[in-house]
Scaffold this motif. Sequence first.
Motif, PDB file in Angstrom:
ATOM      1  N   ALA A   1      -2.316 -18.008  25.878  1.00  0.00           N
ATOM      2  CA  ALA A   1      -3.585 -18.399  25.259  1.00  0.00           C
ATOM      3  C   ALA A   1      -3.430 -19.445  24.174  1.00  0.00           C
ATOM      4  N   ALA A   2      -2.196 -19.741  23.755  1.00  0.00           N
ATOM      5  CA  ALA A   2      -1.999 -20.640  22.609  1.00  0.00           C
ATOM      6  C   ALA A   2      -2.702 -21.988  22.766  1.00  0.00           C
TER       7      ALA A   2
ATOM      8  N   GLU B   1      -5.591 -26.604  18.755  1.00  0.00           N
ATOM      9  CA  GLU B   1      -5.673 -28.026  19.054  1.00  0.00           C
ATOM     10  C   GLU B   1      -4.555 -28.696  18.259  1.00  0.00           C
ATOM     11  N   ASP B   2      -3.583 -29.239  18.981  1.00  0.00           N
ATOM     12  CA  ASP B   2      -2.362 -29.732  18.341  1.00  0.00           C
ATOM     13  C   ASP B   2      -2.655 -30.767  17.260  1.00  0.00           C
ATOM     14  N   GLY B   3      -2.141 -30.491  16.070  1.00  0.00           N
ATOM     15  CA  GLY B   3      -2.326 -31.393  14.946  1.00  0.00           C
ATOM     16  C   GLY B   3      -3.644 -31.249  14.236  1.00  0.00           C
ATOM     17  N   ILE B   4      -4.529 -30.391  14.758  1.00  0.00           N
ATOM     18  CA  ILE B   4      -5.855 -30.185  14.151  1.00  0.00           C
ATOM     19  C   ILE B   4      -5.971 -28.776  13.580  1.00  0.00           C
TER      20      ILE B   4
ATOM     21  N   LEU C   1       2.671 -22.862  14.437  1.00  0.00           N
ATOM     22  CA  LEU C   1       3.290 -23.601  15.543  1.00  0.00           C
ATOM     23  C   LEU C   1       3.605 -22.624  16.660  1.00  0.00           C
ATOM     24  N   SER C   2       3.149 -22.950  17.875  1.00  0.00           N
ATOM     25  CA  SER C   2       3.419 -22.083  19.023  1.00  0.00           C
ATOM     26  C   SER C   2       3.869 -22.909  20.207  1.00  0.00           C
ATOM     27  N   THR C   3       4.693 -22.310  21.048  1.00  0.00           N
ATOM     28  CA  THR C   3       4.932 -22.925  22.346  1.00  0.00           C
ATOM     29  C   THR C   3       3.622 -22.911  23.137  1.00  0.00           C
TER      30      THR C   3
ATOM     31  N   LEU D   1       1.485 -27.381  18.676  1.00  0.00           N
ATOM     32  CA  LEU D   1       2.007 -26.903  19.947  1.00  0.00           C
ATOM     33  C   LEU D   1       3.295 -27.643  20.283  1.00  0.00           C
ATOM     34  N   THR D   2       4.202 -26.934  20.962  1.00  0.00           N
ATOM     35  CA  THR D   2       5.448 -27.530  21.416  1.00  0.00           C
ATOM     36  C   THR D   2       5.784 -26.942  22.786  1.00  0.00           C
ATOM     37  N   PRO D   3       6.472 -27.676  23.655  1.00  0.00           N
ATOM     38  CA  PRO D   3       6.815 -27.126  24.978  1.00  0.00           C
ATOM     39  C   PRO D   3       7.736 -25.910  24.856  1.00  0.00           C
TER      40      PRO D   3
END
Length: 356
Positions: free
Chosen positions: A288-289, A294-297, A282-284, A301-303
Amino acid sequence: MKILRLSTYLDFGGVETRLATISHVQDENEWVFICMNREGKAAKIIRENHKKLINVKVKPSIYSFRTFWSIYQTIKKEKPDVIHTSGAEANFHGILAAKLAGVSRIIGEEIGTPNHSKKAQLIFSFVYRFADFVVGNSRAVLEVVHQVDKVPKRKLVQIDNPILFKDLSAYVRNKPLDEFQMLMISRLEPVKNIEGMINVLSQLKNKTDLNLRLIIAGSGQSESALKQQVKDLDMENQVTFLGFINDPYPYLVNADLYILNSHSEGFSNSLVEAMYSKTPSLSTAVGAAPEIIEDGISGFLTPANDEEALCEKLKAIIALPKEKLQEIGWVGHEKIVKNFSLGNHINELMKIYTYS
């Protein structure tokens, strides 16, 4: 071809780790690594790989003529075909000294998202005129260089950081079954926003049946303040500080989730190592994040700077079936293997080193 890599330091950190990784390359080129000051872990690895290393032992200050003259004399003596500088002080002195010394190919590199003052913007807008290319490890970094330092897009080149693909079979997973273990590996500095993660953990600890544990690896100026925060929140049973670690993989293979909660970031080597280890990450959504995950894949990702969003994201991740987390870890691993090998990195470097 003789290639000179100039950095401010060769101790530990993102760019230092990358240079140590590059020192493993075995090819027909002569690689020379130069630091302005301070050796450490990276320098040790470079020497173990039988690459030439020079410590100029000068003050890493943009405003020191003695520093400039020492760098110039070193470049003049080494007579490289290519000089590739990394970091603000190295870029300033290295690019100008290389131009004065007549080096035929000059590469500058931004090692993170630049946050230049107006004065620095003027300085680096001037300095980068003498570079053939300016490298960055994410689109986000290069866009800031273009906007802030006025470097034309034709000079900007994105080259992803490499990692060494270690054999992970020797690392054994061994932790309590009822424990959901979260891991953060970074310098303990304000920009990493570890305090934000500790705040969120204090909100979550009584909202799940799992035994939540946060392990923090690294050292830095925020260490004392973070430990005091943990004590003040009565979370010493939930949070463990490891200090600086040489090998992250024993901890990564035991983690249920790797977390990078930075306010800003260029390219995180630790994030890539975590994904390579098949650890769900999990990254903000900084640096390059978003280009890697790909969020959930392939990860999550989080703000940035949003503890409420981080809390909700963690609750959702913790609630996922174990099999789903493992699947996301595997997809992340496959992406890293495909895109972030040392061989790929060197091939991309050679395109600009030999460009005509």
